[in-house]
Design a protein around this motif. Structure first.
Motif, PDB file in Angstrom:
ATOM      1  N   ARG A  78      -0.800 -45.025   9.262  1.00  0.00           N
ATOM      2  CA  ARG A  78      -0.540 -46.463   9.229  1.00  0.00           C
ATOM      3  C   ARG A  78       0.089 -46.898  10.548  1.00  0.00           C
ATOM      4  NH1 ARG A  78       3.669 -50.105   6.989  1.00  0.00           N
ATOM      5  NH2 ARG A  78       4.760 -48.336   6.067  1.00  0.00           N
ATOM      6  N   ILE A  79      -0.512 -47.885  11.155  1.00  0.00           N
ATOM      7  CA  ILE A  79       0.043 -48.452  12.373  1.00  0.00           C
ATOM      8  C   ILE A  79       1.067 -49.488  11.932  1.00  0.00           C
ATOM      9  CG2 ILE A  79      -0.491 -49.714  14.500  1.00  0.00           C
ATOM     10  CD1 ILE A  79      -1.781 -46.940  14.362  1.00  0.00           C
ATOM     11  N   ARG A  80       2.330 -49.212  12.200  1.00  0.00           N
ATOM     12  CA  ARG A  80       3.348 -50.183  11.793  1.00  0.00           C
ATOM     13  C   ARG A  80       3.577 -51.184  12.929  1.00  0.00           C
ATOM     14  NH1 ARG A  80       7.044 -46.866  10.081  1.00  0.00           N
ATOM     15  NH2 ARG A  80       7.058 -46.816   7.819  1.00  0.00           N
ATOM     16  N   TYR A  81       3.533 -50.683  14.156  1.00  0.00           N
ATOM     17  CA  TYR A  81       3.682 -51.578  15.320  1.00  0.00           C
ATOM     18  C   TYR A  81       2.361 -51.599  16.079  1.00  0.00           C
ATOM     19  CZ  TYR A  81       8.651 -52.167  14.579  1.00  0.00           C
ATOM     20  OH  TYR A  81       9.862 -52.530  14.050  1.00  0.00           O
ATOM     21  N   PHE A  82       1.783 -52.751  16.142  1.00  0.00           N
ATOM     22  CA  PHE A  82       0.537 -52.876  16.903  1.00  0.00           C
ATOM     23  C   PHE A  82       0.842 -53.120  18.377  1.00  0.00           C
ATOM     24  CE2 PHE A  82      -3.223 -55.008  18.570  1.00  0.00           C
ATOM     25  CZ  PHE A  82      -4.226 -54.180  18.090  1.00  0.00           C
ATOM     26  N   ARG A  83       1.988 -53.745  18.646  1.00  0.00           N
ATOM     27  CA  ARG A  83       2.462 -53.909  20.024  1.00  0.00           C
ATOM     28  C   ARG A  83       3.908 -53.534  20.051  1.00  0.00           C
ATOM     29  NH1 ARG A  83      -1.949 -53.714  21.463  1.00  0.00           N
ATOM     30  NH2 ARG A  83      -3.205 -55.132  22.713  1.00  0.00           N
TER      31      ARG A  83
END
Ligand SMILES: Cc1ncc(C[n+]2csc(CCOP(=O)(O)OP(=O)(O)O)c2C)c(N)n1
Ligand SMILES: Cc1ncc(C[n+]2csc(CCOP(=O)(O)OP(=O)(O)O)c2C)c(N)n1
Ligand code: SF4
Ligand code: SF4
Ligand code: SF4
Ligand code: SF4
Ligand code: SF4
Ligand code: SF4
Ligand SMILES: [Mg+2]
Ligand SMILES: [Mg+2]
Lengths: 391, 185, 303, 83, 391, 303, 185, 83
Positions: free
Chosen positions: A294-299
């Motif tokens: 799971r990508i929690r921070y995309f940036r």
């Protein structure tokens, strides 16, 4: 720390309150309204000492937050969809001015035609702006990430505004038990906002943002880029400290769910993650070596963490709740770029799902993973649109 | 208790979402996990609306729509004439309906039916807003009567936490009366 | 040294800034900063002033300035003033300094919103009657028949007159001013600074390159605007209008200088026909009419 | 880059350099005629006139707009060609 | 076909005039102003029968174009930088409503601090919107691509709005000889706009853009995606037809400059291309097998054409005049994704240059290419910022 | 069947649409379409009407409608009317149908711009005095002391009264109307449709869920607004104001019904104190005062 | 003719950009390739400005700034006192300056110098706008006199294509007079 | 997908279905009392009353708001509980 039945939106309002925000400037839009209604209520009833500015548009909402932050106040707003697009110019401003502001985004599809249901394109379309962007899976994370968000954003090696995004209805209106930390715990985690070098002050006058000639401009942009990279550490540190104080690890760049020995890794963001985990559990029981990242921070985009997570996998399935027309999903682009940049060799499949609230069932997710496992998917060049009618 | 899934049907203004929320609140008092998922469709007052609940002893990760509920709660009997309210209801599942008797349109033999005259209960307690009778509380009472997913005691706590004064009393009264008056056919 | 004492010696706008020679806005800004003093924060949206402020890393002014997006001045100021109020700093003037384009066109949403909420700011619109920073394009505030690069045959529509539009928002203070009458302007600024709530001052600032007149005529042009009655000095306090400065004596039309004096000194009106001149005169008469009507509120109380 | 870089500009006379260079015509005060009314000072858009005992022009910055000469009630200022 | 000395901006105005635009609605912003000033002049002087709407903002500029296009008029506008951000919501609208509109973008950096110099981030930040995006190298191409743009945009298998972008000052204000086609040639190439199924008409009333539920919304987005893919053919066809009529091939998805046998390929867009070609010529003479691939259309992204172009290269240098904070350049992301998607194996280096008008000399370009050739560049993970001060 | 003939039988707004029971805007839209007829294109920004228009693929109205972004109604209409004019179709009514939020707040920039350019459109603002589609948040047009979800103790500021703000733009036609007086509204629409240039009509449309009253009281509430003098019917043609309908007889304050009648019927004013009620009355008096002043233009001609 | 590179220095309002443009226009008449690159810095009237030209027989692809011009044309002699106007000027390159004589600040021995009293020429022709003398036309005349990059004839055509009437005549006169009066030192 | 898909919605009675279902109370005209003034028709926000010789309510769509009953000058309309 009482457990309360809260929707994602109300969790956001509690988070802002616990963070002792000083200025809230917001404009209503479905499905964001409950956040600001609740905050307006907190403020009017005296439960939160803050100013609520009932602005006349989202452009003005962000401008008011910028004005407040520029003189040193902790500012919060929230919006969705059209509202986010309408304030877009000011997003760039907030980041360029290095002002720590936290904003909740309830992801929603864009018109025309009108749709009020979830779609990640609204927030992802702002991925270049210099805002840190986090995606929450559920109401608990909405609360935790907003509180952590202020700390990350205000870190003086970061000084960038921060978005926490969550899915319309699936999270915004879904009511769940949420563990709400006590005020003193949050106070310890998140001290009062400090004065920075660029806080406006009549005692030390300067002009902020004057015209920069070609000889000067580029370094400001580099500095944002640089701070974004540094934010990666800060994000992990904040998650760890929050864990220490609340006993809950609820943060960090990515979530590695059974990826370490996986042949196939699914990658996604936001509310679909719960269903994906259930499906992974089920398939694992059937002997399929699948994991979920799971990508929690995309940036900042967590390339290194992701690369490590998928190191041993052969096949990657990227689930995008967005589409960059004329290309593919924004998440998929980043994943492919990461694979190339890190010199990995993986087959990456892009899947577009849930656009404008299109229903996705666990069965649908399971089918695709199994197909990929059996190597029955088309060439990765062909983007897969999940549950599309009559094509 | 394993996973229990519930679907609510009603019309805008009858309080469907609040019922689903109160169930979550009550579940928390029992240390259970629960979520309430209102399906939101920009509906106006009077239009058909739907909401869902999942309740379980273990954390709930699943968020996708409920297709095969264990319970269907129908706040307005008339809706059953137009919409297939029992669609997907599990065999042996229960339809809890606001009605004095079993509605004639129910055509499934594999389900159980419970009825309560929620409209009368709410009207007698003055639970009405702008011409629409708010029947969510009695229906909650009926649901926990037939399902036992949470206790009347927990629900009472939840109601006391949410409302104060007269309104709280009316709601408690509505729940308890319905709890007692619900008929399982 | 009477004038010097009235205006004050302190120069907060500093010499050697990038304004054009003879720039009206620079003169206006110089006065404004003299009147408001150092406890002032300026919010400046995109406009000629963005340039006049100086190139990074140098600033032309001695107070804090926040550059902001074109449409966002009033809302940024609103956020700032609310935050300062929360922090107990209500001694600071939060001042928007914006051009006419940034006020009457793209900025009107934010301005109107702040006015409606009665946010505690001073909004100064300096009016050079076109988008000058981008090279003289028509704005809503460009007067009828004036040449600009986007109205090469002259603007067809009359000037959007913002002071009355803002006054319709029921704000506590609205005024007009002219760089030819600095004392009048400064008095109005001082009054504005003493009132809590939304204050609006609309300042007439001729622009030599934009209006096509020699740089030494800036003050003369501004003065002629007032003396011909084209630009009217007044203030509206709590809905009550009062003419100020020379305009007080110009209600009687015969006392005004002929409008031709103002028109003929500027290249932007070079092309106009007799009929067009008449139309300009009509617009002026109409505005006087409206203002007189406004000021005679008391007379009508009887109804 | 250790510190976050911020576009902060500090107050400076001559933010754009010595604008005296821009001049085509140069104002010269004839102090014989000058009545020290300071109207020239009041109307200088550049703040390039000092209000001392008498008005003193800062030639480093004066852009030569000519407003002072135009507004001087006694025509005590001449605009002469810059060389 | 007279050759005229035209700046890129004036070339754009001539192109719009030759395309017989019917409605121009625009708002001034440096460095775009000359375009609309010239068009205003054409219209006021009666040289072009069209309406010029002097709108009060860019949001309104695009809205007015949308209104005009919705009833069947050919509409044109132009903007830059902040103006583009301010109209962003309406860009999405135009594409979602499937309205053919052509817009010129003079690329410019974003504030704060203010900068009026070139930077591609303004237009690239709109890459998800559903607009076709072309980059012109010089004034001639500005003219050619705008004329072709109307034809592509109005193609009824495409029906998407289209941007032609060019660099601030380097192209917008630089004056070059431009071959201006005769009106009759353009008329043959570009017939009058037709009425489409979705053109509003009181004789056949319908409501356009009503709320679409989750069961209906996704297909509209798929259709845009689909049309974008189809636009690739249409773009090539239009370039060919334009060539046939004007004797000038000035269009198409990419420009392949000596890539076929190259070991190293540089990739870039816009005005730097001329300098890159000069450098390539020079290095070729020195025996360095280098090629240059110019991306003329960024949307739809020409993955297939690009993949073919770089097929045999080992090393790719991507020159981005933009940065997506928290990731890398937008062009580089697409190139990496293409490499992965097509299953190629290349080392791709990202270079950030020219941000906010930062000067780049041919020597700088040459140095980098030579370094790459000698395999002296850092790991691709490290983005290279060209001519950055004190870092 | 007098009324039936005056209004016309043809129903362009069709039954079975998604408006709330007793919706004031639906009633207003029904009238507007009757008056304007089928040669009409509606431009609708985000508002309750966006929903009322029906879910795709069904439309509730029998004329072309273009849904548009919240802030963009007037500018979209401007583009449409200019294009139609170029095509020789000046027989089509280009009509904005927008809520109060979309008009007085986020839409005011586009509206003000179109007014200044005098674009040939009819702009109808239906005023339900809050953001209803998003669930009853305060707008600039919310009256003082009204409860909304973002002013839970009542709004502090007075209503931003747009008709006069638009009138300050010197447009050819501005009017107010009420759904309780359909004939008056329809007459105004017909007049607007006959004038070239920018026409503005501000229609009062009570909203049962938003104002907290039973759905059968919509017309009654609207009527009380007029008869108590809270909502005033007038039109301004070329700067000349004329009271219309029952408002003509209400200049004399004693002829108006007590304001309490209007206030007490609505839940949104339930909480107000005596002082707050007085303040509301004051606001009403002030508006009457301003309008009377406006209408007495002629009287002052002498000055 | 190979590639010729020119840099123009002047002050806002003197017409630097127009000169550069006219050179392109004239080059077109001769079938040459040329570009004019104005450096744009948001400058106001009176402030120093700069522009560039490249002229060649073959198509010009290079757009990056000119560092080593063949010619520097200086419209305002006073600028030379503050700015290093001959920076990068090639050895044997020419500085064309608006002046009656060789300015005292020129300190390079390896360059050639040409002068013309453009201010007097323009003033005598009334080429003045709002206090600034427009000296671009005479300076163009001087440049082509010393450089021959385009013929006087082509420049004449270019001027006739751009202006009409009185202004055209003034400009032609200015160019020709300067062409004849330019002194190469 | 052959054709470009456009969000076009065509005019339809009952765009949201039979809104008669939304009703809690049902208006019933007492034609004995009715004077055929058509005020009920005029004020029905739903256009759910037909102006025939007499007012006729379209029960498929009438949402039961009660405005007609409230406005009828002779109280000829009764709102009765829907079953
Ligand atoms: C959103 C946006 N649109 C356009 C611009 C370009 N722009 C900058 S200043 C300006 C003109 C400002 O005009 P005005 O407000 O009258 O101030 P002036 O320049 O005349 O002093 C324009 C159009 C911008 N910066 N931002
Ligand atoms: C840019 C933008 N911001 C916010 C919204 C959300 N929104 C849609 S309708 C609406 C309220 C409209 O209020 P009003 O104009 O008064 O019309 P009403 O709903 O009351 O009929 C809002 C805030 C939006 N669609 N677009
Ligand atoms: S263009 Fe006009 S307003 Fe702008 S700096 Fe120059 S003189 Fe001043
Ligand atoms: S205006 Fe003239 S008289 Fe007055 S101080 Fe200046 S120079 Fe002297
Ligand atoms: S010429 Fe202009 S800048 Fe110089 S001193 Fe006089 S007024 Fe000031
Ligand atoms: S909320 Fe009010 S305005 Fe909106 S549809 Fe319902 S009744 Fe009508
Ligand atoms: S309002 Fe009453 S009397 Fe009039 S037509 Fe209707 S039912 Fe009959
Ligand atoms: S109850 Fe309402 S919807 Fe039904 S007919 Fe009467 S007015 Fe119309
Ligand atoms: Mg201006
Ligand atoms: Mg409203």
């Amino acid at each position: 720390m009482p457990v309360m039945p809260l929707s994602g939106n109300h969790a956001a309002a509690y988070a802002a309150k616990l963070s002792r925000v000083e200025v809230v400037a917001a404009y209503p839009i479905t499905p964001q309204t409950q956040i600001v209604e609740k905050l307006a209520e907190f403020i009017e009833k005296g439960e939160l000492k803050a100013k609520f500015i009932r602005v006349e548009s989202e452009h003005s909402a962000m401008a008011a937050c910028i004005g407040a932050a520029a003189v040193g106040a902790r500012a919060f707003t929230a919006t969705s969809s059209q509202g986010l697009l309408y304030m877009s110019e000011m997003l760039w401003w907030a980041a360029g001015a290095r002002l720590p502001i936290v904003m909740g985004i309830v992801t929603r599809a864009l018109a025309p035609p009108w749709s009020i249901w979830s779609d990640h394109i609204d927030v992802l379309s702002q991925r270049d702006t210099g805002w840190i962007i986090a995606f929450a899976e559920n109401a608990q994370e909405v609360l935790d990430l907003i509180i952590q968000g202020f700390k990350i954003s205000e870190n003086d090696r970061v000084l960038l505004p921060l978005i926490v995004a969550w899915d319309a209805f699936d999270v915004s209106h879904t009511i769940e038990p949420v563990d709400v930390p006590n005020q003193n715990v949050v106070d310890e985690f998140l001290p009062k906002r400090r004065k920075y070098r660029h806080t406006l002050d009549v005692e030390n006058p300067f002009s902020y943002g004057n015209l920069a000639y070609p000889k000067d401009y580029m370094e400001f942009r580099y500095s944002i880029y640089d701070s974004m990279l540094r934010a990666k550490d800060v994000i992990e540190q904040c998650a760890a400290e929050y864990d220490r104080l609340t006993g809950r690890y609820s943060g960090g760049l990515i979530e590695n769910y059974l990826c370490d020995d996986a042949d196939i890794v699914a990658i996604a963001m936001g509310s679909i993650s719960g269903d994906l985990k259930v499906v992974v559990d089920k398939l694992r029981k059937q002997g399929v070596k699948v994991g979920f990242c799971r990508i929690r921070y995309f940036r900042p985009f967590p390339s290194e963490a992701l690369a490590k997570c998928i190191e041993d996998a052969k096949t990657i399935l990227v689930f995008d709740r967005d589409i960059s027309f004329g290309s593919e999903g924004a998440l998929c682009l980043e994943v492919r770029a990461t694979v190339n940049r890190e010199g990995l060799d993986k087959r990456v499949y892009g899947i577009i799902y849930g656009i404008g609230g299109r229903e996705v069932r666990q069965k649908d997710l399971e089918n695709i993973i199994v197909k990929a496992y059996k190597e029955e998917l088309n060439h990765p060049r062909k983007l897969l649109w999940l549950n599309l009618k009559h094509v | 208790m394993g996973l229990v899934e519930i679907r609510w049907h009603g019309r805008g203004g009858q309080g469907v979402v609040t019922s689903a929320e109160m169930l979550v609140s009550a579940a928390i008092y029992e240390g259970k996990y629960a979520i309430a998922i209102p399906f939101f469709g920009a509906e106006r007052r009077g239009a058909p609306v739907v909401a869902y609940n999942r309740i379980s002893d273990t954390p709930i990760r699943t968020r996708c729509p409920i297709l095969n509920p264990d319970y269907v709660v129908l706040l307005d009997e008339r809706l059953g004439r137009m919409i297939d309210v029992v669609r997907g209801l599990k065999s042996d599942g229960v339809l809890v309906v606001n009605s004095k008797s079993v509605p004639e349109w129910v055509d499934r033999k594999d389900i159980r039916i419970a009825t309560v005259d929620a409209t009368s209960i709410s009207m007698s307690l003055g639970l009405e807003l702008a011409g629409i009778v708010i029947v969510n509380m009695p229906m909650l009472g009926a649901l926990i009567k037939v399902s036992n997913i949470v206790s009347l005691n927990s629900l009472t706590k939840a109601i006391k936490a949410k409302w104060k004064g007269e309104r709280m009393k009316q709601n408690l009264e509505a729940v308890t009366r319905a709890y007692n008056e619900t008929v399982i056919w | 040294m009477g004038i010097v004492n009235i205006l004050g010696k302190k120069e907060i706008l500093m010499p050697g800034n990038p304004s054009c020679p003879g720039c009206g806005l620079a003169l206006g800004l110089r006065y404004a900063l003299k009147a408001l003093g150092e406890n002032t924060i300026l919010i400046v949206p995109a406009c000629c002033t963005s340039i006049v402020l100086g190139p990074y890393p140098k600033s032309s002014v001695g107070v804090p300035v926040f550059n902001i997006a074109f449409a966002a001045a009033a809302s940024t100021a609103a956020g700032m003033s609310e935050a300062l109020d929360l922090m107990g700093r209500d001694d600071i003037n939060v001042v928007v300094w914006a051009g006419d384009g940034g006020t009457v066109d793209i900025g009107i949403q934010a301005l109107s919103g702040a006015a409606e909420r009665n946010n505690n700011i001073i909004y100064i619109c300096y009016d050079n009657e076109a988008y000058m920073n981008t090279g003289i394009q028509r704005s809503g505030s460009t007067p009828r028949h004036a040449w600009t690069t986007t109205t090469v045959l002259g603007k067809k529509e009359p000037k959007k007159f913002l002071p009355l539009i803002v006054a319709s928002h029921n704000v506590p203070y609205v005024a007009t001013a002219s760089i030819a009458y600095p004392q009048d302007f400064i008095q109005k600024l001082k009054k504005a600074s003493s009132i809590k709530g939304f204050k609006y001052i609309h300042l007439h600032t001729p622009c030599p390159p934009g209006w096509r007149f020699p740089s030494d005529k800036t003050v003369e042009v501004a003065r002629l605007a007032v003396l011909t009655g084209v630009w009217i000095l007044f203030e509206i306090e709590n809905g009550r209008l009062r003419l100020t400065g020379p305009s007080r004596n110009l209600v009687d039309k015969r006392k005004r200088l002929p409008i031709e004096k103002y028109i003929s000194i500027q290249g932007r009106f070079k092309h106009i026909s007799k009929e067009e001149l008449e139309k300009i005169k009509e617009d002026v008469d109409k505005l006087w009419h409206t203002l007189i009507q406004y000021s005679s509120k008391e007379n009508i109380e009887k109804q | 880059m250790k510190e976050v870089l911020m576009p902060i500009a500090y107050p400076t006379k001559g933010s754009v350099g010595n604008t005296g260079l821009w001049r085509t015509l140069k104002p010269v005060i004839n102090y014989e005629k000058c009545t020290k009314c300071f109207i020239c000072w009041m109307y200088c858009p550049e703040a390039a006139i000092l209000a001392e005992d008498k008005p003193v022009i800062l030639y480093d910055f004066c852009k030569g707009c000519g407003i002072c000469a135009n507004e001087c009630p006694v025509k005590a200022i001449n605009m002469i060609k810059e060389v």
